[in-house]
Write a protein that holds these residues in place. Structure first.
Motif, PDB file in Angstrom:
ATOM      1  N   THR A   9      62.542 -29.696  86.114  1.00  0.00           N
ATOM      2  CA  THR A   9      63.276 -28.837  87.041  1.00  0.00           C
ATOM      3  C   THR A   9      62.972 -29.316  88.461  1.00  0.00           C
ATOM      4  O   THR A   9      61.814 -29.504  88.814  1.00  0.00           O
ATOM      5  N   ASP A  13      63.956 -23.274  93.341  1.00  0.00           N
ATOM      6  CA  ASP A  13      64.048 -22.585  92.046  1.00  0.00           C
ATOM      7  C   ASP A  13      65.179 -21.554  92.075  1.00  0.00           C
ATOM      8  O   ASP A  13      65.805 -21.333  93.113  1.00  0.00           O
ATOM      9  N   LEU A  17      66.318 -20.733  85.193  1.00  0.00           N
ATOM     10  CA  LEU A  17      65.769 -22.052  84.847  1.00  0.00           C
ATOM     11  C   LEU A  17      64.978 -21.969  83.543  1.00  0.00           C
ATOM     12  O   LEU A  17      65.115 -22.825  82.657  1.00  0.00           O
ATOM     13  N   THR A  68      60.473 -21.137  87.451  1.00  0.00           N
ATOM     14  CA  THR A  68      60.397 -22.180  86.430  1.00  0.00           C
ATOM     15  C   THR A  68      58.946 -22.370  85.999  1.00  0.00           C
ATOM     16  O   THR A  68      58.077 -22.564  86.862  1.00  0.00           O
ATOM     17  N   SER A  72      58.349 -27.085  90.557  1.00  0.00           N
ATOM     18  CA  SER A  72      59.440 -27.880  91.113  1.00  0.00           C
ATOM     19  C   SER A  72      59.029 -28.477  92.449  1.00  0.00           C
ATOM     20  O   SER A  72      58.166 -27.929  93.131  1.00  0.00           O
ATOM     21  N   LYS A 126      72.022 -26.291  88.531  1.00  0.00           N
ATOM     22  CA  LYS A 126      71.498 -24.984  88.972  1.00  0.00           C
ATOM     23  C   LYS A 126      71.527 -24.936  90.499  1.00  0.00           C
ATOM     24  O   LYS A 126      71.357 -25.962  91.159  1.00  0.00           O
TER      25      LYS A 126
END
Ligand code: F6P
Length: 342
Positions: A9, A13, A17, A68, A72, A126
């Motif tokens: 990912t 965020d 996710l 997530t 990230s 996303k």
């Protein structure tokens, strides 16, 4: 031998996710006995070949969990060739057969370059901004709109009580999707977006006219919106880790200008990262699940260099390099919002 698949990912965020990670792992293990590894901290983790095995137990309870579990990092610096080479090394060190990258335009841009360099990559879009080409929806957008609608509803009642102009600033750097959709759903009297630089005289005219028969106004503004001939407002002196300006503050500028020009009392509320946190909406959970399942199908069929996307009611595959382009709010959406101005 079981295929070894990495999941990464990248970028900011958003809710959903984890639902995508769960769907990928559940589908891949159940139908194809694939083996999954979660790359820790996005591209930074791949650089150092840092990954954790993900099995069915490891993804249990993730459907409704925001953020997530993998962590990230921003993707901007990884566009550089020298970093790209290191990322490729990380992929090889982990002995991956393929990598599913869940990200926004910047992250998917890196993914696209890695595919061009010969790696087996599949993308999943996303971003709460909903501004990725090739898909009508991105993971996180629905939740952000839901949060914004609730906030605008709340601002509505206090606007009525105090006869004020209330300005709600939502996210949307280059595209005003959250502003348009939340404005429509919450009955905004004015929606300002980056795609349509606004004329301050017109804005004040709409407010003044409205106040002849209603004594409050709700303005929804995207953080990237700006006056005609003017610039996007940035938070003074604030930059992210990679030197990019942090946006925000257009609502405060509007508050001052509106008060000065109309004489009405105005207040600004910036929703900021509240839109990106917390539990995903049912729509994001379902979209993330469908995207995850489709991403595994693409891996299984060795259809690399694609991103999954929603078109109409169908989950489709689109070339990864399409994701790099910004998907703006088209006129036909803004025109609907405009119908309710004033
Ligand atoms: O791209 C998603 C987004 O939420 C934008 O709307 C916003 O400008 C940006 O990320 C904020 O990023 P950061 O988390 O680095 O402040």
């Amino acid at each position: 031998m079981a295929q070894k698949i990495g999941i990464l990912t990248g970028g900011g965020d958003c809710p959903g996710l984890n639902a995508a990670i769960r769907a990928i792992v559940r589908k891949g293990i159940k139908d194809y006995r694939m083996k999954f590894f979660g790359i820790e901290e996005g591209w930074a983790g791949l650089l150092h070949a840092k990954a954790i095995p993900l099995d069915r137990d490891g993804v249990s309870g993730l459907l409704m969990r925001g953020g997530t579990i993998l962590g990230s990092t921003p993707s901007q610096i990884f566009h550089e060739d020298v970093q790209l080479e290191k990322l490729m090394k990380g992929y090889k060190r982990l002995q991956l057969d393929s990598l599913i990258v869940i990200g926004g335009d910047s992250t998917l841009g890196v993914a696209s370059r890695m595919f061009a360099a010969g790696l087996n990559i599949v993308g999943v879009p996303k971003t709460i901004d909903n501004d990725i080409m090739g898909t009508e929806r991105t993971i996180g957008f629905s939740t952000a709109v839901q949060v914004a609608v609730e906030a605008i509803d709340r601002v509505h009642t206090t606007a009525e009580s105090h006869h004020r102009v209330m300005i709600v600033e939502v996210m949307g750097r280059h595209a005003g999707w959250i502003a348009v959709m939340s404005g429509l759903a919450a009955g905004a009297d004015l929606v300002l977006i980056p795609e349509k630089p606004f004329d301050m005289d017109e804005v004040c005219e709409i407010i003044k006219k409205r106040h002849k028969f209603r004594n409050f106004t709700i303005v929804v503004v995207a953080e990237g919106a700006h006056p005609q001939g003017g610039k996007t407002i940035k938070l003074k002196g604030q930059k992210d880790a990679f030197g990019y300006d942090t946006l925000g503050g257009i609502s405060y500028w509007l508050k001052v200008e509106i008060e000065k020009r109309t004489g009405f009392d105005a207040r600004a509320s910036v929703l900021g990262h509240i839109q990106r946190g917390g539990t995903p909406s049912h729509e994001d959970r379902i979209l993330a699940t469908r995207f995850g399942v489709k991403a595994v199908e693409l891996v299984k069929n060795k259809e690399f260099g694609y991103m999954v996307g929603l078109q109409g009611d169908e989950i489709v595959k689109v070339p990864l390099n399409m994701a790099i382009k910004d998907r703006k709010v088209p006129d036909y959406w803004y025109d609907i919002a405009k119908t309710f101005f004033g």
